[in-house]
Write a protein that holds these residues in place. Structure first.
Motif, PDB file in Angstrom:
ATOM      1  N   ARG A 239       0.666  -1.041  -0.013  1.00 19.17           N
ATOM      2  CA  ARG A 239       0.092  -0.135   0.218  1.00 19.17           C
ATOM      3  C   ARG A 239       0.421   1.487   0.188  1.00 19.17           C
ATOM      4  O   ARG A 239       0.566   2.684  -0.592  1.00 19.17           O
ATOM      5  CB  ARG A 239      -0.908   0.056   1.460  1.00 19.17           C
ATOM      6  N   GLU A 240       2.159   1.318   0.723  1.00 21.84           N
ATOM      7  CA  GLU A 240       2.941   2.435   0.581  1.00 21.84           C
ATOM      8  C   GLU A 240       3.211   3.023  -0.445  1.00 21.84           C
ATOM      9  O   GLU A 240       3.286   3.686  -0.943  1.00 21.84           O
ATOM     10  CB  GLU A 240       4.389   2.030   1.958  1.00 21.84           C
ATOM     11  N   LYS A 241       4.103   1.956  -1.556  1.00 23.63           N
ATOM     12  CA  LYS A 241       4.122   1.829  -2.623  1.00 23.63           C
ATOM     13  C   LYS A 241       3.658   2.106  -3.542  1.00 23.63           C
ATOM     14  O   LYS A 241       3.810   3.762  -4.537  1.00 23.63           O
ATOM     15  CB  LYS A 241       5.218   0.552  -3.406  1.00 23.63           C
ATOM     16  N   LEU A 242       2.191   2.115  -3.119  1.00 23.22           N
ATOM     17  CA  LEU A 242       1.172   1.932  -4.450  1.00 23.22           C
ATOM     18  C   LEU A 242       1.153   3.454  -4.141  1.00 23.22           C
ATOM     19  O   LEU A 242       1.074   4.494  -4.930  1.00 23.22           O
ATOM     20  CB  LEU A 242       0.040   1.396  -4.038  1.00 23.22           C
ATOM     21  N   SER A 243       0.656   4.049  -3.304  1.00 20.88           N
ATOM     22  CA  SER A 243      -0.137   5.538  -2.478  1.00 20.88           C
ATOM     23  C   SER A 243       1.361   6.099  -2.927  1.00 20.88           C
ATOM     24  O   SER A 243       0.740   7.493  -3.661  1.00 20.88           O
ATOM     25  CB  SER A 243      -0.173   5.430  -0.795  1.00 20.88           C
ATOM     26  N   LYS A 244       2.605   6.501  -2.727  1.00 22.51           N
ATOM     27  CA  LYS A 244       3.199   6.866  -3.187  1.00 22.51           C
ATOM     28  C   LYS A 244       3.605   6.890  -5.162  1.00 22.51           C
ATOM     29  O   LYS A 244       3.938   8.152  -5.427  1.00 22.51           O
ATOM     30  CB  LYS A 244       4.947   6.114  -2.744  1.00 22.51           C
TER      31      LYS A 244
END
Lengths: 128, 128, 128, 128
Positions: D14-19
């Motif tokens: 999720r963090e990489k997607l959101s970034k």
């Protein structure tokens, strides 16, 4: 418009380029309309994946048509990768709409996606 | 695709709607190609305003085509105001390209913009 | 980026312009995500109008953000009419999402739309 | 908005997607503004390739942000190929703007493109 471009178009196959631009534009339009038609069917829950794939395909076809309509400062890597993304989105959308060909909008949209996928792959091959 | 919409389209003039969608799509394509052709002319400084207006007109025509391609949950205010924005962008772009009709891309683009402006205004009138 | 524009920006209120661009971008993103979240709810039939309005609003906000990000060859009519279309789409979407605030995505999206509507109207007023 | 998605997001980072979504949106905005700033410089002929690459990159980043913002009916092939196209456009644009870092808009745009390229590649790797 392609014929009015004032500078050299390079060694691109104009017929395949022009065909691919037309297919991308027609496919984007078909996908936008199909997403909306799916929404208005009584059972959009079953069509959720179809609607989503339609939206992705419309967005990517529109971006591809714009990239292909530009000839100034051509960058082969951008053109190739966006054509691959477009062929991939069109394939996914043709497969998904192809499961619902009893609905006329999905049948026509699947045709349009398949035709655009072919045009993208033809242009990719012509670009070498 | 319009004919495959599964629900009621309401009392909209289908011919004018369909014409307007086609004009928006053709105009967006003409504007994107004209912006690029202007860029490749040797004197883009004089064409800066033309390029910019082409880009605005392409963006607005694309958004308008998408809005008009949706019939589910129709909202008259959205349709009317985006048609007004589209007519306004097409008029500005037709005027600007109309100053450079010695360049074939600008001549064709001006025609496409004028034709799209008319289609937007016709549809606006038909919507009442 | 606004501060790096090399030419004169004219007498525009930079703060309101910059605020409006940010709001349009954030609203387009919220609407795209809300349309998708609505699709994944178990009852998209009731959310069909919400999904459609989300898609219109996302398209119009994206076009508006692009127009507002350009300063070269400014045309007041294009800017004004696209801001009116954007305010109108944001209002419609805020109203529609506002009916489903028990779903967190609709609650946040309604807030984003309301905030963007205000920013568009503020900029319209500042433009005179 | 990511946190409000009502269904399972799968095993995505999720963090990489959101970034990556944030970077695509910021990069599209930077590229649109940089194309316009380049247009207003006194010598757009030398900047023609930069303007064109900016426009391609903006279109592709916008399409990528939209695709990544949808989670319903996820298709790994679409996501992967559009991320590759986006990384490729960002690289080309970062390289091109990187030649004109004496202009602040190009310097900032190159940074934004490089950062978005990294985020796309990071997400691609996380997707496996």
């Amino acid at each position: 418009m392609l014929a009015t471009y004032p500078a050299d178009l390079g060694r691109v196959d104009r017929e395949k380029l022009s065909k691919c631009i037309e297919e991308c534009i027609a496919c984007a339009q078909a996908c936008t309309a199909c997403a909306d038609a799916c929404l208005s069917e009584g059972m959009p829950a079953e069509l959720a994946k179809c609607i989503r794939t339609n939206m992705d395909c419309a967005d990517i076809c529109n971006a591809t048509a714009s990239v292909l309509s530009r000839h100034t400062g051509y960058d082969a890597n951008i053109t190739r990768t966006i054509l691959q993304a477009c062929a991939s989105a069109c394939k996914a959308c043709a497969d998904e709409c192809g499961r619902h060909t009893h609905m006329e909008h999905c049948r026509l949209c699947a045709e349009s996606c398949r035709s655009c996928e072919t045009a993208c792959n033809d242009l990719l091959q012509a670009l070498g």
